[in-house]
Design a protein around this motif. Structure first.
Motif, short mmCIF file in Angstrom:
data_model
loop_
_atom_site.label_atom_id
_atom_site.label_comp_id
_atom_site.label_asym_id
_atom_site.label_seq_id
_atom_site.Cartn_x
_atom_site.Cartn_y
_atom_site.Cartn_z
N MET A 1 0.86 -1.22 -0.27
CA MET A 1 -0.06 0.17 -0.15
C MET A 1 0.79 1.25 0.01
O MET A 1 0.31 2.35 -0.60
CB MET A 1 -0.91 -0.08 1.18
CG MET A 1 -2.19 -0.94 0.98
SD MET A 1 -3.17 -0.32 -0.30
CE MET A 1 -3.39 1.61 0.17
N GLU A 2 1.86 1.18 0.66
CA GLU A 2 2.93 2.38 0.51
C GLU A 2 3.44 2.67 -0.65
O GLU A 2 3.31 3.82 -1.15
CB GLU A 2 4.19 2.09 1.61
CG GLU A 2 3.74 2.20 2.84
CD GLU A 2 4.83 1.77 3.89
OE1 GLU A 2 6.22 1.76 3.17
OE2 GLU A 2 4.95 1.85 5.09
N THR A 3 3.72 1.44 -1.39
CA THR A 3 4.00 1.72 -2.83
C THR A 3 2.87 2.34 -3.88
O THR A 3 3.07 2.94 -4.61
CB THR A 3 4.59 0.07 -3.57
OG1 THR A 3 5.80 -0.28 -2.70
CG2 THR A 3 5.18 0.45 -4.95
N ALA A 4 1.44 1.63 -3.45
CA ALA A 4 0.50 2.15 -4.24
C ALA A 4 0.28 3.62 -3.82
O ALA A 4 -0.17 4.36 -4.86
CB ALA A 4 -1.00 1.39 -3.90
N THR A 5 0.46 4.14 -2.72
CA THR A 5 0.33 5.59 -2.75
C THR A 5 1.37 6.32 -3.30
O THR A 5 1.07 7.41 -3.72
CB THR A 5 0.69 5.70 -0.88
OG1 THR A 5 -0.46 5.05 -0.42
CG2 THR A 5 0.64 7.36 -0.67
N ARG A 6 2.58 5.88 -3.31
CA ARG A 6 3.53 6.54 -4.30
C ARG A 6 3.01 6.55 -5.83
O ARG A 6 3.23 7.66 -6.53
CB ARG A 6 4.98 5.77 -4.37
CG ARG A 6 5.54 5.87 -2.89
CD ARG A 6 6.77 4.79 -2.70
NE ARG A 6 7.65 4.81 -3.89
CZ ARG A 6 8.43 3.78 -3.83
NH1 ARG A 6 8.49 2.41 -3.26
NH2 ARG A 6 9.08 3.93 -4.91
N ILE A 7 2.47 5.45 -6.15
CA ILE A 7 1.96 5.46 -7.39
C ILE A 7 0.94 6.44 -7.71
O ILE A 7 0.79 7.27 -8.57
CB ILE A 7 1.40 4.05 -7.82
CG1 ILE A 7 2.50 3.09 -7.97
CG2 ILE A 7 0.56 4.12 -9.09
CD1 ILE A 7 2.10 1.57 -8.20
N GLY A 8 -0.01 6.73 -6.76
CA GLY A 8 -1.17 7.56 -6.90
C GLY A 8 -0.56 9.12 -6.75
O GLY A 8 -1.19 9.81 -7.57
N ALA A 9 0.54 9.30 -5.92
CA ALA A 9 1.29 10.70 -6.16
C ALA A 9 1.67 11.16 -7.61
O ALA A 9 1.62 12.12 -8.08
CB ALA A 9 2.18 10.76 -4.96
N LEU A 10 2.40 9.92 -8.32
CA LEU A 10 2.92 10.14 -9.27
C LEU A 10 1.83 10.52 -10.36
O LEU A 10 1.95 11.18 -11.44
CB LEU A 10 3.73 8.84 -9.91
CG LEU A 10 5.07 8.82 -8.91
CD1 LEU A 10 5.79 7.40 -9.58
CD2 LEU A 10 6.01 9.98 -9.42
N LEU A 11 0.57 9.50 -10.39
CA LEU A 11 -0.37 9.71 -11.37
C LEU A 11 -1.00 11.08 -11.10
O LEU A 11 -1.27 11.61 -12.18
CB LEU A 11 -1.51 8.54 -11.13
CG LEU A 11 -0.89 7.43 -11.47
CD1 LEU A 11 -2.05 6.18 -10.87
CD2 LEU A 11 -0.81 7.14 -13.12
N ALA A 12 -1.41 11.57 -9.92
CA ALA A 12 -1.81 12.82 -9.71
C ALA A 12 -1.08 14.11 -10.39
O ALA A 12 -1.35 14.95 -10.82
CB ALA A 12 -2.13 13.03 -8.34
#
Length: 380
Positions: A135-146
């Motif tokens: 989930m930490e990695t998924a959050t990093r992905i979310g920040a990049l997509l945003a």
């Protein structure tokens, strides 16, 4: 431009020893990990995942099925059970990639049963450390997509200015895109379009920027496309047509060497899209260079009134179609009758009725030209 998410997807896949797939919030494929089916007796790969990888996007039905589980509102991992009737042979764990309180995408972990005992966390139950790491990695992905969504919105706004002919808009768009805009480009128009005002994230690396515009009574997508090969713009247009928000027709402008002439290029792309919708033989991707007489007709104002002489004929669809086919066949009665699958005498009768309704002489070249162009214009 979309970044390299593959290492992050591989990281999540390695942590949980499960095939992982990353999709944006519109279910467009971004990256996917390897899927080892094991021995020869192992079940085939999940059909929904297979189609997503092959088509680079999940279908609208699949999207609705998964969204029914509340994935767009979830702030933590969700377990999705298998449903063979929906093509979901294996269960999944969905990791929402969020940023700023908004879901930006989804990481899907395929579960063949080995993740059944993995605790996802919840009230009074801590999450498995592997899930917490994923989930930490998924959050990093979310920040990049945003961050990319913000950059896309900026490029889309500059593209809207450029196609509208605003002074200095080409330079501003070039600054927003950077080196990605180097080389020849073309514009693609997709109509109608049912997406967001900014057009959404470009669905392919060749698409540099998108924005949605109003054309008379409908919304149309404008996409700036890098042209690296002769078929590059058409391939990008076909990818855009795969979107569930897209209509059935796209138009492609002539290629430009830079971003300085996008206003006339937009008129070409939009005209080609309108012509492709009017004449299915030109589509689903219509090219400005191949429109023939429609290049002139698309220059007419959208919704322009029909010529007064031809207007009465347009109320009789069968007669109008007969006249158009007859003129398409260069006035050759035999060819026209065959194309319409009618007897020649029937054709002659209908043509007499056409002449009576319009007052035009079908043996006169000028009258034929007026009738032919007016019938084609009516399609637009």
């Amino acid at each position: 431009m979309r970044g390299d998410y593959q290492p992050l997807v591989d990281e999540i896949s390695a942590v949980l020893a499960a095939p992982a797939t990353l999709e944006d919030r519109d279910f467009g494929l971004i990256a996917f990990g390897e899927h080892d089916t094991g021995d020869d007796d192992a079940p085939l790969m999940d059909p929904v995942r297979t189609r997503s990888i092959l088509r680079r996007r999940s279908t609208a039905a699949v999207r609705s099925w998964f969204e029914a589980f509340g994935i767009a509102r979830a702030t933590g991992p969700l377990r999705i059970p298998p449903d063979p009737a929906a093509g979901v042979i294996r269960g999944r764990i969905c990791l929402p990639a969020r940023h700023g309180g908004v879901v930006q995408g989804y990481v899907w972990l395929l579960d063949d049963g080995h993740l059944a005992d993995v605790e996802l966390g919840g009230p009074g139950a801590p999450a498995d450390p592997r899930i917490a790491e994923a989930m930490e990695t998924a959050t990093r992905i979310g920040a990049l997509l945003a961050a990319e969504a913000r950059a896309d919105a900026e490029a889309g706004a500059r593209l809207r200015d450029a196609v509208g002919g605003a002074p200095g808009a080409g330079a501003a768009l070039r600054a927003a895109l950077g080196a990605a805009a180097d080389g020849p480009v073309a514009l693609v128009a997709v109509l109608p379009w049912a997406g967001e005002e900014d057009g959404g994230h470009p669905p392919a690396s060749a698409v540099l920027a998108t924005c949605a515009l109003r054309d008379v009574s409908e919304t149309v997508l404008a996409a700036l496309v890098r042209v690296r090969t002769a078929a590059g713009a058409e391939q990008a247009a076909l990818r855009l047509l795969e979107s569930p928000r897209s209509g059935p027709t796209a138009g492609v402008s002539d290629t430009r060497r830079d971003l300085g002439g996008l206003a006339p290029a937009w008129r070409e792309a939009l005209g080609a899209a309108r012509a492709g919708r009017a004449e299915p033989a030109l589509g689903p991707v219509a090219h400005w260079a191949r429109l023939g007489p429609y290049r002139l007709l698309t220059g007419l104002p959208a919704g322009a009134a029909a010529d007064p002489a031809v207007r009465p004929l347009l109320a009789h669809a069968e007669l109008a179609r007969t006249a158009e086919v007859f003129l398409d066949c260069a006035g050759q009665a035999g060819r026209a009758a065959a194309a319409l699958a009618i007897h020649r005498q029937t054709l002659y009768y209908r043509l007499r009725r056409v002449a009576e309704l319009t007052g035009l002489d079908l043996d006169d070249g000028g009258d034929r030209l007026l009738l032919h162009m007016a019938l084609k214009a009516a399609r637009l």
